[in-house]
Design an enzyme around this catalytic site. Sequence first.
Site, PDB file in Angstrom:
ATOM      1  CB  SER A 110      -9.140   0.602  -1.072  1.00 12.15           C
ATOM      2  OG  SER A 110      -8.305   0.722  -2.180  1.00 12.15           O
ATOM      3  CG  HIS A 148      -5.249   3.757   0.264  1.00 10.83           C
ATOM      4  ND1 HIS A 148      -4.823   2.458   0.110  1.00 10.83           N
ATOM      5  CD2 HIS A 148      -6.445   3.830  -0.379  1.00 10.83           C
ATOM      6  CE1 HIS A 148      -5.718   1.784  -0.599  1.00 10.83           C
ATOM      7  NE2 HIS A 148      -6.709   2.595  -0.923  1.00 10.83           N
ATOM      8  CG  ASP A 157      -2.308   0.567   0.899  1.00  6.96           C
ATOM      9  OD1 ASP A 157      -2.358   1.770   0.615  1.00  6.96           O
ATOM     10  OD2 ASP A 157      -3.314  -0.166   0.932  1.00  6.96           O
TER      11      ASP A 157
END
Length: 744
Positions: free
Chosen positions: A526, A199, A142
């Site tokens: 996600s 994220h 990520d």
Amino acid sequence: MKIFFVIFGILGCFTWPSMQSDLETYIVQVESPESQISTQSSRMDLENWYKSFLPKTIATSSSGEKPRLIYSYHNVISGFAARLSAKQVKEMEKKPGFISAWPQRILSLHTTHTPSFLGLQQNVGLWRDANYGKGVIIGVIDTGIDPDHPSFSDKGMPPPPAKWKGKCESNFTKKCNNKLIGARTFPLGSDSPIDEAGHGTHTASTAAGGFVKGANVNGNAKGTAVGVAPLAHLAMYKVCQSFGCDDSDVLAAMDAAIDDGVDILSISLGGSSRSFYQDPIALGAYSAAQRGILVSCSAANNGPYESTLSNDAPWIMTVGASTLDRKLKATVTLGNQKVFEGESAFHPNDHNSAFSPLFDPSLNATDFDSPYCGTGTLNDPEIKGKIVICMVGGGYSMTQQGQAVKDAGGVGMIVVSTADYGVTMFVDAHVLPALYITYKDGMEILDYMNKTSKPTAKILFQGTIIGDKDAPVVAAFSSRGPSLASPGILKPDIIGPGVNILAAWPTSVENKTNTKSTFNIISGTSMSCPHLSGVAALLKSSHPTWSPSAIKSAIMTTAYTVNFANDPILDERLLPANIFAIGAGHVNLSRANDPGLIYDTPFKDYLPYLCGLNYTNRQVGNLLQRKVDCREVKSIPEAQLNYPSFSITLGEVSQTYTRTVTNVGEAKSSYSVEVASPPGISVTVKPSTLKFSKLNQKLKYKVTFTKRVNRTNGGVIEGFLKWTSEKHSVRSPIAVVLESTIGF
């Protein structure tokens, strides 16, 4: 939806040239040297083999120049990544042992209450039985991680298993602990694994974050934040930069994770669907699965359109997104007293809930971006003191839109969704009183404004509401099947929570400076992917000998297909969701740990499956990292792979497929089949009863599909078959694409 989803979504389709004029990063696949196959020669020998393909002038870089050989891959493929010109690649193609080279792509990111929504409760059920994921290592590929966040505290965590070989690089050497046991960055030596986007911190804490009390955003969704597998260890592999995620870096991270000893790989990013032999995530996932690592991937955010998903190889668990039963409710009341419901994470303290005039910037606008309330486009002095209508999109985040309205003197904002997104709504910690509403409601408000000389409205915030009976609803953005790369494998495999998910964030979206306990609410496949990664970690902890395909089977065959109102799961139109939207259904943790039977896919079956996709010997060899001759292999159709679901294209000729199930329930047990045939299709199962006498016993059955009704038009129809014993129910969805018989 945060702005980086938009940026990465745009860039995900293009290759990204190197800053040096004619150089690009290529991923090059070559044959394994014979010595590598026979003697398992050293990595130095392998690297020398790779370097032999480079032009001699660049095999060693001059001082001050970036190395031209970027990565030597050892696990995921036989090959390397290098910075080359198109002319140099042409020269390389002439060398013996060369297989293929392609310019790397930029892949896009697919971007609290959730554990209780999934049925996880302390000291009971799956959390208790799986010991909260203790001893399992989840690798997350990520944007990095915030190591100081309380979600990654190692309070109560045991040391990592002895098999762990990973490390913490750069300035993380003193940041890692028994929770965060690995942190690496790709490209190697580029920068620290610190998360500047948010994220990676969000996905990692969703999968395996520890218990953090009082988590909220602006007082909304308040409660104890915790990951799905709170005692699992985490290793972060940072691969994403400000412009996206180079697939050469993703491949290198997967290569390292295999060496390091992860049990689960969680990958919330991807590109478009492509043939598996040239899809880096599929290539890396194959090698990972071969070594017993389950790879969980997001399906992508290109819904609600069909055949838009990625990460669709059968050895990957492909995860779509759905809603929770929680809403962060806000309403807008018009001057005619009509009320519309939306969602918002705005903090209503000191909010003036009086009626204010409404303003539509799309009227008399000279700037194309005015309807989207784009930065610098709202110059009309009339906006001051008014609530502004903003259409979603235009490349602007809701935060940017709100700031533009605020800068222009607006007192509130109504963000209107797109028509295709139906009832899917997003929340944001807005910078001014604002809410998100559906397109349908937005059009009614605009109609009211057109028919009223002085239109007014007021916005009210009701906060967190639990108990939406329609939940789970498939998110509009969740990418749909059928798979383009392999239509005979039903994808996505499963859906899980991915809309308005609260999880850890490296910075405060509320501008708080006195706490590290910061959270954010964002949406995407996600977010659903790490939920399923956590579920897989719990099952791995509970059943350490299960293969990745066994774990995936347990998740799929126990999924539920009805919502809280006991009606079929709905999509964004509030219509029954298509099988290519939900796959096997929504993950059901209360049953996944004890599935009764599992469909274990033997690794040897992937060879006849890949040959059956009409790949060349060399293309199949790319995946298997060895020489293959499909003429010597009895290839199988896709639907013959021992998968927990069925996806077939049916014409006038009947089709028969075999499945093998393994008994992991009661030693002595008997299962009877129940079939819900797709309309107009005869589904015959033989035998109709499976009798087991011991654990891990395997039994086969055959399924024959025949068209009963002569339909000239094509289309998709669906059904299921279910094996039921006294204690267990094992369900396999059936998707049938009918061949059209209309002549042209």
